[in-house]
Scaffold this active site. Structure first.
Site, mmCIF file in Angstrom:
data_model
loop_
_atom_site.group_PDB
_atom_site.id
_atom_site.type_symbol
_atom_site.label_atom_id
_atom_site.label_comp_id
_atom_site.label_asym_id
_atom_site.label_seq_id
_atom_site.Cartn_x
_atom_site.Cartn_y
_atom_site.Cartn_z
ATOM 1 N N ILE A 1 35.541 44.839 45.234
ATOM 2 C CA ILE A 1 34.365 45.025 44.380
ATOM 3 C C ILE A 1 34.052 46.503 44.154
ATOM 4 O O ILE A 1 33.351 46.869 43.221
ATOM 5 C CB ILE A 1 33.132 44.295 44.994
ATOM 6 C CG1 ILE A 1 32.097 43.974 43.912
ATOM 7 C CG2 ILE A 1 32.521 45.088 46.147
ATOM 8 C CD1 ILE A 1 31.026 43.001 44.372
ATOM 9 N N SER B 1 40.309 44.587 36.583
ATOM 10 C CA SER B 1 39.474 45.772 36.438
ATOM 11 C C SER B 1 38.052 45.392 36.829
ATOM 12 O O SER B 1 37.288 44.873 36.022
ATOM 13 C CB SER B 1 39.508 46.261 34.980
ATOM 14 O OG SER B 1 38.507 47.216 34.759
ATOM 15 N N GLU B 2 37.723 45.612 38.083
ATOM 16 C CA GLU B 2 36.387 45.213 38.547
ATOM 17 C C GLU B 2 35.314 46.041 37.852
ATOM 18 O O GLU B 2 34.224 45.543 37.557
ATOM 19 C CB GLU B 2 36.291 45.351 40.074
ATOM 20 C CG GLU B 2 37.124 44.329 40.838
ATOM 21 C CD GLU B 2 38.614 44.626 40.827
ATOM 22 O OE1 GLU B 2 39.008 45.770 40.482
ATOM 23 O OE2 GLU B 2 39.404 43.722 41.155
ATOM 24 N N PRO C 1 35.537 49.193 42.872
ATOM 25 C CA PRO C 1 35.637 49.846 41.556
ATOM 26 C C PRO C 1 34.490 49.471 40.617
ATOM 27 O O PRO C 1 34.245 50.177 39.650
ATOM 28 C CB PRO C 1 36.975 49.325 41.007
ATOM 29 C CG PRO C 1 37.744 48.919 42.216
ATOM 30 C CD PRO C 1 36.729 48.397 43.193
ATOM 31 N N HIS D 1 41.185 41.617 52.624
ATOM 32 C CA HIS D 1 40.725 40.283 52.216
ATOM 33 C C HIS D 1 39.746 39.725 53.236
ATOM 34 O O HIS D 1 39.658 38.516 53.438
ATOM 35 C CB HIS D 1 41.908 39.318 52.062
ATOM 36 C CG HIS D 1 42.906 39.732 51.048
ATOM 37 N ND1 HIS D 1 43.861 40.695 51.291
ATOM 38 C CD2 HIS D 1 43.090 39.331 49.761
ATOM 39 C CE1 HIS D 1 44.597 40.862 50.201
ATOM 40 N NE2 HIS D 1 44.150 40.053 49.267
ATOM 41 N N PHE E 1 37.967 39.086 45.477
ATOM 42 C CA PHE E 1 37.652 39.297 46.892
ATOM 43 C C PHE E 1 36.597 40.400 46.962
ATOM 44 O O PHE E 1 36.700 41.387 46.238
ATOM 45 C CB PHE E 1 38.893 39.740 47.684
ATOM 46 C CG PHE E 1 39.884 38.625 47.909
ATOM 47 C CD1 PHE E 1 39.819 37.832 49.047
ATOM 48 C CD2 PHE E 1 40.866 38.367 46.980
ATOM 49 C CE1 PHE E 1 40.723 36.793 49.248
ATOM 50 C CE2 PHE E 1 41.777 37.335 47.162
ATOM 51 C CZ PHE E 1 41.709 36.538 48.299
ATOM 52 N N GLU F 1 39.215 37.436 37.318
ATOM 53 C CA GLU F 1 40.671 37.411 37.435
ATOM 54 C C GLU F 1 41.121 36.009 37.867
ATOM 55 O O GLU F 1 40.651 35.496 38.880
ATOM 56 C CB GLU F 1 41.120 38.471 38.459
ATOM 57 C CG GLU F 1 40.772 39.886 37.999
ATOM 58 C CD GLU F 1 40.667 40.892 39.151
ATOM 59 O OE1 GLU F 1 41.203 40.619 40.237
ATOM 60 O OE2 GLU F 1 40.029 41.938 38.961
ATOM 61 N N ASP G 1 36.367 42.620 48.947
ATOM 62 C CA ASP G 1 37.068 43.872 49.269
ATOM 63 C C ASP G 1 37.444 44.649 48.007
ATOM 64 O O ASP G 1 37.736 45.835 48.078
ATOM 65 C CB ASP G 1 38.349 43.555 50.029
ATOM 66 C CG ASP G 1 38.118 42.549 51.154
ATOM 67 O OD1 ASP G 1 38.197 42.934 52.319
ATOM 68 O OD2 ASP G 1 37.822 41.371 50.848
#
Lengths: 433, 353
Positions: free
Chosen positions: B103, B75-76, B105, B145, B99, B45, B101
Site C-alpha cells: 500500500i 500501481s497502488e 506507493p 505479505h 496486500f 489488481e 504490504d
C-alpha cells in the site's frame, strides 16, 4: 575475459572513468542570453491531424511546436481556431484581469496582508485560452498557477481574495495556503499543494465520467518539473489503459523554483514526447500563443469527447516572474531571459493580433487595463472588510475541527474543547468559539 | 474439527442458517453494495475476471460488468489516485490493494489527498472510498505479505481504520465502510479469511463453519463504525484486540481459565473509547494485543488512553503484547508472532497481584 568485468582493479585499469552528468542551465545571473538554440519552428508549419488519429501520427507534433500567431500578428495554418473577435476580446480581457489580479495580490503579500502568493505572469494563455476551449462543466484539476481558469470561468474575484487573505469570508475557512482555491460550482478541483497528485486524480474523474456514460471530460495541469513524480507516470498509464477522456496539460515554464527543466529531463526529449511511449496523443504547443493554446486544447477536448482517447499537451512557455513571493529568481537565472524569450508575451501577442485584425487599439487596451486594475482594487477593499491574515477576522476556532470527518468523533470533540479553553485563557471573556 | 467444535459457543442467531467464511462474507458485502448503489465500483489488481487472489471479488465482474468491477495496472499510487478522482465525480469506489504490504506507493494519495479533501475544500469535495486490503501474517508470507501497517493510518487525521475479526462483522462493517462518506482503510486479517485462528499453528486449522460468527445473515445489514464488540464478559482483566489476535487472545484466556473481558475493537479510528473505559474501570487491568510491531504501534495509543483515562481504576500497569520490532521473518514466523506463550506470560504478569 573469463573473470568478467572487475571494477575493483584500481591502479593500472585502462577503463575510462565514469562521470556523472548533472544538468546545468545555459544562463546564470549576469549572463548574456541568447535563445538561438531553442528551435521554435514556424507558425502554421505543422499539420492538424484528425482528432481521432493514432498517437503515432503525432511524432512531429510531439517534438515540434504547434504555433498559430506569427511575427506579423496574423493567424497562420490549420491550427487557427478561427475565433470571432468577441471571443478574442473576452480572452484578452481575462488575461488582462488575471495580470492585474496578480499584480495586486503580489503587492498585498509584500504589504503583509497575506503569507504567500504566486503569479502566473507570461503563462496566462496556458490556463485562460485552454479553459475557454473546454465546456464550462468539464472538470479541471489544476496545479497552483492556473488562477486564469477561475477568472475565465467567471469565479468571483472576491472569493479568490478572501481565500488569499484566509479571512472570515474565506469559503475554505482559512485552512489552505493562499491560492489553493476550490470551487465545485466552477468544476475546479481543490488545489493540493502536493505536486502532481492531481494528475492521476483527473484520470480517475474522467474514468468515472466514462463509467457513467457522461459527456463531460477532465483536464489537468501540472508543471514540467513535477512530471518527474510517480503520480505523473500513474496518470499516463491509467489514461492510456482505460482510454480515459482526459487532457493532461504540462506547463513547461522552464523553471521549477531554481531547477531548470533539465532536471525533469528536457535536455534529451520534450515533455510532449513522453506521450508517445505511453500511446497517448502528444502535442507540443507555443504556450505564449493564445490561439495555439486554444486550438490544441480544443483538439484534445474533441478527441476525449469522441471517446478517441486522452491527450498530453506540453505548453512551452516561460515563467516570467519568481516561483512565488518566497522566491527571488535573480539568485539563479539571468534577468535577460524574460526579455529574450523567443515566443514573446502572450498578452501582447493576442492584443497585437486583435489590432492587426482591426478589432482593437491601444487606447481600448489602456482603458481595459485601467478598468481591470480598478476592479481588482475595489474588490480588494471589499475583501479586506472581511479581514486580512493574522488580524483576528478568521473563522471561529471550532471550525478547525470540522470537516476532518463528516461527523465529529469523540477525540476531536475533546480537542475542540481544549482549543476553546486555551482561547479563554489567553483572551478572557472572548466570545470567539 | 472436533477441537474447534468444542471451542464454540452456540450461535446467537441463525443457528440453523448457512455458515460462510470471511471471504464469502466480503464478497457478499461487495455484491450487495454493487447491486444497491450504482455509484459503487470495485477495482484493483486481479480483481476483475479472475476474482482476486483471495477470491474476495469472485463472480462480481460477471454479474455487474466490466465498468463496475475491473482490473487495474500494478500501481497502488494510481489505484488510490483514480479512486480520489472518482470520489470527486460522485462515485463510491472500493479499491483493493492486493496486500497491505504494497500500500505504501499509495500513501501520498491517501494521506495528503483522500484524508484531507473534505477539510481542505471545506466539504466541497470528499473521498468516500473504502480501500480494502488483506493484512497480517501467519501464512508464511515473508516480510512482503505479512505486515500490519494499521498504525500508519490511524496516525493520519481524516482516515478511518476498520478491521473485522469475523465473517459476520466483515460483512456488516464493510457495508458500513462503503456507505461512509469518509475514506476508510479496511484491513482484512488474511490469516482468518478461511477460519478462526487460536494461535496454535501446530494444531489443525479450524474452519469458520464451526464458529458462531460464521452465521451471517443474507442480505443487507451494517455494523456502525466506532463500536467495539464484547467477545467475552469477564471480571479479571480487559483484553483489547482486533483482527486475528481477538481469536488468539480468546483461546489463550480460555485455556488458562482467565475470566477475561475481551473487546474486539473492530474500528481503530474512530475508537470506541466508552466501551474501553467501561470495561477497564470494571476490571482494573488491561492487556493490549496486536500483531503489528511494537514501537509506535496502535497499542501505544491504547495504552496511553487507558492510562490517561482509567489510571485511578488500574491495579496493574497496562501491558502490551505485540509483534517484535523487526521485519516479518519468513522461517521464524512463529517466533515473531505474538502467540499463546507471549500472551500467557503477559496474562500471568498482569494478574499476579
Amino acid at each position: 575475459m573469463a573473470e568478467g568485468p572487475n571494477s575493483a582493479r584500481g591502479t593500472g585499469s585502462n577503463k575510462p572513468g565514469l562521470s556523472l552528468h548533472v544538468p546545468e542551465p545555459k544562463f546564470r545571473p549576469g549572463d548574456a542570453v541568447d535563445f538561438g538554440h531553442v528551435d521554435i519552428g514556424a507558425p502554421g508549419q505543422l499539420s492538424r491531424p484528425d482528432e481521432t488519429c493514432h498517437p503515432r501520427e503525432l511524432h512531429e507534433h510531439a517534438y515540434g511546436l504547434v504555433r498559430v500567431l506569427g511575427d506579423d500578428d496574423r493567424a497562420h495554418g490549420p491550427w487557427d481556431p478561427k475565433l470571432d473577435a468577441d471571443t478574442l476580446r473576452t480572452m484578452l480581457a481575462n488575461m488582462a484581469l488575471t495580470r492585474a489580479f496578480d499584480e495586486r495580490m503580489f503587492r498585498g503579500q509584500r504589504q503583509g496582508k497575506t503569507s504567500f502568493y504566486m503569479k502566473c505572469t507570461g503563462e496566462e494563455a496556458t490556463s485562460i485560452s485552454a479553459a475557454m476551449a473546454l465546456a464550462a462543466d468539464d472538470m479541471v484539476f489544476p496545479s497552483y498557477r492556473q488562477q486564469g481558469i477561475l477568472i475565465a470561468r467567471g469565479y468571483p474575484l472576491i472569493e479568490m481574495i478572501n481565500q488569499i487573505y484566509s479571512n472570515k469570508g474565506d469559503k475554505l475557512k482559512g485552512r489552505q495556503l493562499p491560492i489553493m482555491y476550490s470551487s465545485r460550482e466552477k468544476s475546479f478541483f481543490t488545489i493540493s499543494g502536493n505536486l502532481a497528485t492531481q494528475t492521476p486524480q483527473a484520470v480517475g474523474w474522467a474514468m468515472a465520467s466514462a463509467i457513467r456514460g457522461d459527456s463531460r471530460i477532465a483536464a489537468t495541469w501540472v508543471g514540467e518539473g513535477s512530471t518527474a513524480e510517480g503520480d505523473f507516470h500513474s496518470a499516463c498509464t491509467f489514461a492510456t489503459v482505460y482510454n480515459a477522456p482526459v487532457i493532461l496539460n504540462v506547463v513547461n515554464n522552464q523553471w521549477a523554483i531554481s531547477s531548470f527543466s533539465g532536471f525533469a529531463g528536457s535536455e534529451r526529449t520534450t515533455f510532449a514526447a513522453r506521450a508517445l511511449g505511453y500511446g497517448l496523443a502528444g502535442l507540443r504547443v507555443d504556450g505564449n500563443d493564445a490561439l495555439a493554446c486554444y486550438a490544441a486544447e480544443r483538439w484534445a477536448a474533441n478527441r476525449a469527447r469522441a471517446n478517441a482517447g486522452p491527450t498530453l499537451i506540453e505548453f512551452f512557455t516561460y515563467r516570467a516572474e519568481g516561483h512565488s513571493t518566497s522566491d527571488d529568481p535573480s539568485g539563479y537565472r539571468s534577468a535577460q531571459e524574460r526579455s529574450e524569450w523567443p515566443l514573446g508575451d502572450p498578452v501582447n501577442r493576442l492584443k497585437n493580433h486583435l489590432i492587426a485584425l482591426g478589432e482593437w487599439d491601444e487606447d481600448r487596451q489602456a482603458e481595459m487595463d485601467r478598468e481591470a486594475a480598478e476592479r481588482v482594487r475595489a474588490t480588494t477593499k471589499e475583501a479586506e472588510a472581511n479581514g486580512i491574515l493574522g488580524h483576528g477576522l478568521h473563522h471561529p476556532f471550532r471550525t478547525m475541527f470540522e470537516d476532518v470527518f463528516e461527523e465529529l468523533p469523540w477525540h476531536l470533540k475533546e480537542q475542540a474543547e481544549q482549543a476553546i479553553k486555551e482561547r479563554q485563557i489567553k483572551w478572557p471573556g472572548s466570545l470567539d468559539q | 474439527m472436533s477441537l474447534a467444535q468444542t471451542d464454540c459457543k452456540p450461535a446467537a442467531t441463525g443457528a440453523q442458517g448457512r455458515r460462510i467464511n470471511m471471504i464469502e462474507a466480503i464478497n457478499e458485502a461487495l455484491e450487495i453494495m454493487l447491486a444497491r448503489d450504482p455509484d459503487v465500483i470495485v477495482m484493483g489488481e486481479d480483481v476483475g475476471y479472475f476474482g482476486g487472489v483471495f477470491r474476495c471479488t469472485a463472480g462480481l465482474q460477471e454479474k455487474f460488468g466490466k465498468s463496475r468491477v475491473f482490473d487495474t495496472p500494478i500501481s497502488e499510487c494510481g489505484i488510490v489516485a483514480v479512486a480520489v478522482g472518482m470520489g470527486a465525480y460522485g462515485l463510491r469506489p472500493v479499491p483493493e490493494i492486493q496486500f497491505a504490504d504494497y500500500i505504501y506507493p499509495g500513501l501520498d494519495q491517501l494521506i495528503s489527498e483522500a484524508a484531507r479533501l473534505r477539510y481542505r475544500s471545506a466539504g466541497e469535495f470528499i473521498a468516500p472510498m473504502t480501500v480494502r486490503s488483506p493484512f497480517g501474517g501467519g501464512i508464511f508470507g515473508g516480510q512482503t505479505h505479512s505486515q500490519s501497517p494499521e498504525a500508519i493510518f490511524t496516525h493520519v487525521a481524516g482516515l478511518k481504520t476498520v478491521i473485522p475479526a469475523t465473517p459476520h462483522d466483515a460483512k456488516g462493517l464493510l457495508i458500513a465502510a462503503i456507505e461512509d462518506n469518509d475514506p476508510v482503510i479496511f484491513f482484512e486479517p488474511k490469516r482468518i479469511y478461511n477460519g478462526p485462528f487460536n494461535g496454535y499453528y501446530d494444531r489443525p486449522a479450524q474452519a469458520w463453519k464451526n464458529h458462531p460468527d460464521s452465521a451471517v445473515p443474507e442480505g443487507y445489514y451494517k455494523i456502525p463504525l466506532g463500536q467495539a464488540r464484547k467477545v467475552t464478559e469477564g471480571e479479571a482483566l480487559t483484553v483489547l484486540a482486533y483482527g486475528t489476535m481477538v481469536h488468539v487472545a480468546e483461546a489463550v484466556c480460555r485455556e488458562k481459565s482467565v475470566d477475561a473481558e475481551i473487546l474486539d475493537l473492530r474500528t481503530l479510528v474512530p475508537l470506541d473509547i466508552a466501551a474501553i473505559e467501561a470495561s477497564v474501570e470494571k476490571t482494573g487491568r488491561c492487556l493490549i494485543v496486536h500483531e503489528a510491531t511494537r514501537t509506535s504501534g496502535f497499542g501505544a495509543e491504547l495504552s496511553a488512553l487507558v492510562t490517561e483515562r482509567c489510571f485511578y481504576h488500574l491495579e496493574a500497569p497496562v501491558e502490551r503484547v505485540t509483534g517484535f520490532d523487526t521485519p516479518y521473518p519468513h522461517s521464524l514466523e512463529w517466533a515473531y508472532f505474538p502467540g499463546p506463550v507471549r500472551i500467557g506470560e503477559a496474562l500471568d504478569k498482569i494478574l499476579q497481584d
